[in-house]
Design a protein around this motif. Sequence first.
Motif, PDB file in Angstrom:
ATOM      1  N   VAL A  42      30.745  50.059  36.827  1.00 24.51           N
ATOM      2  CA  VAL A  42      30.634  48.833  36.034  1.00 24.51           C
ATOM      3  C   VAL A  42      29.631  49.033  34.900  1.00 24.51           C
ATOM      4  CG1 VAL A  42      30.032  46.385  36.080  1.00 24.51           C
ATOM      5  CG2 VAL A  42      31.237  47.415  38.030  1.00 24.51           C
ATOM      6  N   ALA A  63      29.602  41.731  33.921  1.00 25.61           N
ATOM      7  CA  ALA A  63      29.158  43.003  34.495  1.00 25.61           C
ATOM      8  C   ALA A  63      27.998  42.788  35.463  1.00 25.61           C
ATOM      9  CB  ALA A  63      28.755  43.968  33.385  1.00 25.61           C
ATOM     10  N   ARG A  66      29.301  41.443  38.622  1.00 21.38           N
ATOM     11  CA  ARG A  66      29.981  42.491  39.366  1.00 21.38           C
ATOM     12  C   ARG A  66      28.998  43.397  40.105  1.00 21.38           C
ATOM     13  NH1 ARG A  66      35.070  44.063  37.704  1.00 21.38           N
ATOM     14  NH2 ARG A  66      34.983  45.431  39.519  1.00 21.38           N
TER      15      ARG A  66
END
Length: 224
Positions: A42, A63, A66
Amino acid sequence: MHGRCSALALAALLVAPGVACKPRGSVDPSIAEADQDDAWAVYEALETRIAGGQDSEAERAAALERVRAVADDQTAAYAYARAAVAGRVAEGRGLKALKLLREMQRWALESIERDPSFREMAATRMLGTLYVLAGQHLEQGDSEDGLELLEDVVDAHPEAPVNHLRLAEGYIALGDIDPALASLCVAQRGRGQLSGQEQRLLDGLIDDIGGADLLSCEGQGETP
């Protein structure tokens, strides 16, 4: 700041107005499709977008969401990815950034604890920059600690222009121009090894000291 695009730009962040609003922009499929169990994947997907000047606030926020959801595999890479992505989001959050900076500090320290040599001391460089630019807002670490960390990285890896760039940034941020000059010269000579964002930072730092005409690099900043 002469159009400078620092990786952190923390000083500006912490005095800029913070507005609670939905992050702007859309999320590129490369972020959404990065391996959901791999924080490093990521991080790399986001950095690719940033390097191309294509990223959005929404992508950075996505991001971070994530990487926070990925289970900690106890590696330095995981901790570095957590710190780096938090820092990327902090770049655009104004007064809302302080919590993110603490998150960044926590995971940078964790990465160093797990493997201080990871990516040629990248987490130490990150932490040093953080302390120089925002140490007064954190519970531990100040500008002097930050400079010492950055000097340690340069001593260990003098061949890397980015290390000299960050050390020069630290000195200039603290108003100490003379010791920054040699490192600026090393960074300038190694300009081709810097990312586009790092090159813009270098240009901004040179502007800050009065321009390239005042930066005499002959005999300065020679690396072994």
